[in-house]
Design a protein around this motif. Structure first.
Motif, short mmCIF file in Angstrom:
data_model
loop_
_atom_site.label_atom_id
_atom_site.label_comp_id
_atom_site.label_asym_id
_atom_site.label_seq_id
_atom_site.Cartn_x
_atom_site.Cartn_y
_atom_site.Cartn_z
N MET A 168 -59.28 86.13 -7.36
CA MET A 168 -57.96 86.47 -6.82
C MET A 168 -56.87 85.72 -7.57
O MET A 168 -55.83 86.29 -7.92
N LYS A 169 -57.11 84.45 -7.85
CA LYS A 169 -56.12 83.66 -8.60
C LYS A 169 -55.91 84.22 -10.00
O LYS A 169 -54.78 84.23 -10.52
N ARG A 170 -57.00 84.70 -10.61
CA ARG A 170 -56.90 85.29 -11.94
C ARG A 170 -56.05 86.56 -11.92
O ARG A 170 -55.25 86.79 -12.83
N VAL A 171 -56.24 87.36 -10.87
CA VAL A 171 -55.44 88.58 -10.74
C VAL A 171 -53.96 88.23 -10.57
O VAL A 171 -53.08 88.86 -11.16
N ILE A 172 -53.69 87.22 -9.76
CA ILE A 172 -52.31 86.79 -9.55
C ILE A 172 -51.70 86.30 -10.86
O ILE A 172 -50.53 86.60 -11.18
N LYS A 173 -52.46 85.56 -11.65
CA LYS A 173 -51.96 84.99 -12.90
C LYS A 173 -51.76 86.05 -13.97
O LYS A 173 -50.75 86.04 -14.69
N THR A 174 -52.71 86.97 -14.10
CA THR A 174 -52.66 87.95 -15.19
C THR A 174 -51.92 89.22 -14.82
O THR A 174 -51.47 89.97 -15.70
#
Length: 223
Positions: free
Chosen positions: A68-74
Motif C-alpha cells: 500500500m505504501k508503494r502504491v501511495i509513493k508511486t
C-alpha cells in the motif's frame, strides 16, 4: 484516478456490493469502509478513523502494508489474484484468499491523497484449486504404486501426467498414445476397451468438477 471530491467515493462505496475501503495516504487511517469489507475483516464499523495496523495488527508481518505504501509513493495501481492473507477472525488467525486491488486516488498535481482498496473473497475458488492439486498428487501416487500397468493422460493434447514402470516396460521404454482411442474417450466421456496382440487396454474417463472430463486413465492386462 483523479477526483475533486472524496464525498463521491463515500457515497459510491458505502453502497457498493463488493468489499471496498479508502485509506488516507498520509497516516493510513481508514476514511471510508462498507459493510462487505467489514464482514471480510470481521471488524466493527467503529474502526473508521483508525490506522490500518491498529485494527488489523496481524498485517504487520505480512507484505500488504508495504504494498500500500508503494502504491501511495508511486501512484501506480497494484492488483493480485488469489492472494493469501492471514486475518484474525473468530479468535484465531485464518487464511483467507482474495482478489484485490490498491488504487491510488490522485488529487491536485497528481499527488496521492488516498488509496482505494477493493477486494473479493475467492476462498471457494482457491480451495478448489488446492483440492485439485491434492487430487492430482493422490492420483499420481496411486499410479506409481499400482501393481498393473497404468498411465494418466490429461488435457486435449493428452499429455502424460503419470506413468508407472509396469506400463513403461510394456511400451518398451517409450511413451505411447493411441490417439483414436483417446479421442473417442475424450469426446464421448465413455470408457473404451481395445486389444492389441495379447494385451487388453482399458481407457477410463476421469471426471472433474461439474461432471467435465478431467483426465483419462489407461490400464493394461495380458490375456
Amino acid at each position: 484516478m483523479i477526483y475533486n471530491s472524496r464525498e463521491k467515493f463515500h457515497t459510491l462505496f458505502e453502497d457498493a456490493p463488493l468489499c471496498a475501503a479508502i485509506f488516507d495516504a498520509s497516516d493510513m487511517k481508514l476514511e471510508v469502509v462498507n459493510k462487505p469489507m467489514l464482514d471480510l475483516w470481521h471488524r466493527p464499523a467503529s474502526i473508521k478513523g483508525t490506522a490500518l495496523l491498529d485494527f488489523l495488527p496481524e498485517l504487520a508481518d505480512q507484505e500488504y502494508p508495504e504494498l500500500m505504501k508503494r502504491v501511495i509513493k508511486t501512484g501506480k495501481t497494484h492488483k493480485e489474484e488469489g492472494a493469501r492473507i492471514l486475518l484474525q477472525r473468530n479468535a484465531k488467525l485464518e487464511a483467507v484468499f482474495i482478489d484485490y486491488s490498491y488504487v491510488p486516488i490522485l488529487m491536485d498535481r497528481n499527488r496521492t491523497s488516498a488509496i482505494l482498496v477493493m477486494a473479493t473473497d475467492v476462498c471457494d475458488r482457491e480451495l478448489n484449486k488446492l483440492n485439485l492439486q491434492q487430487s492430482k498428487r493422490d492420483l499420481r501416487a496411486l499410479v506409481m504404486s499400482a501393481p498393473i500397468p497404468m498411465c494418466i493422460y490429461r488435457g486435449e493434447e493428452f499429455d502424460i501426467e503419470a506413468v508407472n514402470e509396469w506400463m513403461m516396460d510394456l511400451w518398451q521404454g517409450k511413451h505411447f498414445k493411441d490417439l483414436a482411442a483417446l479421442q473417442h474417450v475424450f469426446y464421448n466421456s465413455l470408457p473404451y476397451t481395445c486389444k492389441h496382440k495379447n494385451i487388453v487396454f482399458n481407457y477410463t474417463p476421469l471426471n472433474g468438477g461439474a461432471n467435465t472430463l478431467n483426465a483419462i486413465c489407461l490400464t493394461a492386462m495380458r490375456c
